[in-house]
Design a protein around this motif. Structure first.
Motif, mmCIF file in Angstrom:
data_model
loop_
_atom_site.group_PDB
_atom_site.id
_atom_site.type_symbol
_atom_site.label_atom_id
_atom_site.label_comp_id
_atom_site.label_asym_id
_atom_site.label_seq_id
_atom_site.Cartn_x
_atom_site.Cartn_y
_atom_site.Cartn_z
ATOM 1 N N VAL A 141 -1.573 2.529 -1.976
ATOM 2 C CA VAL A 141 -1.199 3.844 -2.498
ATOM 3 C C VAL A 141 -0.932 3.695 -3.991
ATOM 4 C CG1 VAL A 141 0.441 5.746 -2.351
ATOM 5 C CG2 VAL A 141 -0.199 4.509 -0.275
ATOM 6 N N LYS A 142 -1.555 4.569 -4.784
ATOM 7 C CA LYS A 142 -1.411 4.466 -6.231
ATOM 8 C C LYS A 142 -1.108 5.837 -6.838
ATOM 9 C CE LYS A 142 -4.631 0.560 -6.701
ATOM 10 N NZ LYS A 142 -5.870 0.074 -7.346
ATOM 11 N N SER A 151 7.229 1.965 2.686
ATOM 12 C CA SER A 151 7.492 1.380 3.996
ATOM 13 C C SER A 151 6.380 1.818 4.945
ATOM 14 C CB SER A 151 8.851 1.841 4.530
ATOM 15 O OG SER A 151 8.804 3.229 4.850
ATOM 16 N N GLN A 152 6.301 1.185 6.102
ATOM 17 C CA GLN A 152 5.272 1.535 7.068
ATOM 18 C C GLN A 152 5.384 2.996 7.502
ATOM 19 O OE1 GLN A 152 5.062 -1.102 10.418
ATOM 20 N NE2 GLN A 152 3.642 0.172 11.564
ATOM 21 N N LYS A 200 10.486 10.678 -4.167
ATOM 22 C CA LYS A 200 11.089 9.880 -5.235
ATOM 23 C C LYS A 200 10.130 8.782 -5.693
ATOM 24 C CE LYS A 200 15.398 9.027 -4.706
ATOM 25 N NZ LYS A 200 16.687 8.469 -4.208
ATOM 26 N N LYS A 201 9.474 8.132 -4.749
ATOM 27 C CA LYS A 201 8.570 7.040 -5.102
ATOM 28 C C LYS A 201 7.283 7.549 -5.755
ATOM 29 C CE LYS A 201 10.171 3.752 -1.592
ATOM 30 N NZ LYS A 201 9.810 2.907 -0.427
ATOM 31 N N ILE A 202 6.788 8.682 -5.270
ATOM 32 C CA ILE A 202 5.540 9.226 -5.829
ATOM 33 C C ILE A 202 5.777 9.802 -7.218
ATOM 34 C CG2 ILE A 202 3.806 11.046 -5.554
ATOM 35 C CD1 ILE A 202 4.142 10.646 -2.494
#
Length: 221
Positions: A141-142, A151-152, A200-202
């Protein structure tokens, strides 16, 4: 679209055939290795749903034989096996996708639609929305070309949302997707927690959108 279900448990196979026909797919069923091989030789299918365990052989051997004979029909392998090594073995043998049992119908049909959209000679495994990309084969994922670690469960949710762009998925559907045990479905806030972490991560504004009182969706624009 003409599909073939290869499944040795008659009840499971017949239920799956009924579900597929309700979605307006044409569907044949083979309950063993021999019958499956005969049908594959006789007809051109758009997709094969292949169980790993068969009474007179195994699905992996059938998959390898198909590829050796240059049969390029997309294959979605279904199995209770869920180890990483098992998934790698399927992909290395020429499988196009893998779904471990038990699975939710929403995920099954999403994967079927994704495979049917692909060209059989050049399969596109890349899902994209704005600066976000997800490779279903490598599980990378980028964002803007920079990899992010998920996480899974986060990956599983994001993949399902991206496979169903412009479709609103309810919290229950998403919860069913990530929870294999029915007792866990009662944790109504579980999906919300994972979606919050994903956002948050994206870090892309309005990437995963909330549909109040229903669930979540990812839109093309």
């Amino acid at each position: 679209m003409h599909l073939l279900v290869v499944e040795d448990e008659h009840t499971v196979a017949d239920q799956l055939k009924q579900l597929l026909e309700q979605e307006r797919y044409s569907c044949d069923v083979a309950y063993n290795y021999r019958d499956a091989l005969e049908l594959i030789d006789e007809k051109n299918y758009d997709l094969i749903l292949l169980d790993w365990n068969l009474p007179d052989g195994d699905g992996l051997s059938l998959l390898k034989l198909m590829r050796e004979e240059n049969t390029n029909t997309p294959v979605l392998m279904l199995s209770a096996k869920s180890e990483i090594d098992d998934r790698v073995e399927i992909l290395d043998a020429g499988g196009d996708d893998y779904l471990s049992k038990p699975y939710s119908n929403i995920e099954l049909f999403a994967r079927i639609r994704a495979l049917l959209r692909r060209d059989t000679t050049q399969k596109n495994t890349l899902l994209q929305c704005k600066e976000l990309t997800l490779d279903t084969r490598s599980h990378e994922v980028k964002v803007s070309g920079n990899p992010i670690h998920l996480s899974q469960t986060e990956y599983s949710l994001l993949e399902l949302l991206m496979q169903n762009k412009n479709i609103v998925l309810t919290r229950y559907q998403l919860n069913e997707h990530i929870c294999r045990e029915y007792n866990s479905l009662k944790q109504s806030n579980l999906v919300d927690v994972h979606i919050k972490n994903l956002r948050k991560k994206i870090g892309i504004e309005d990437c995963i959108m909330t549909v109040r009182g229903v669930g979540y969706t990812i839109k093309d624009k």
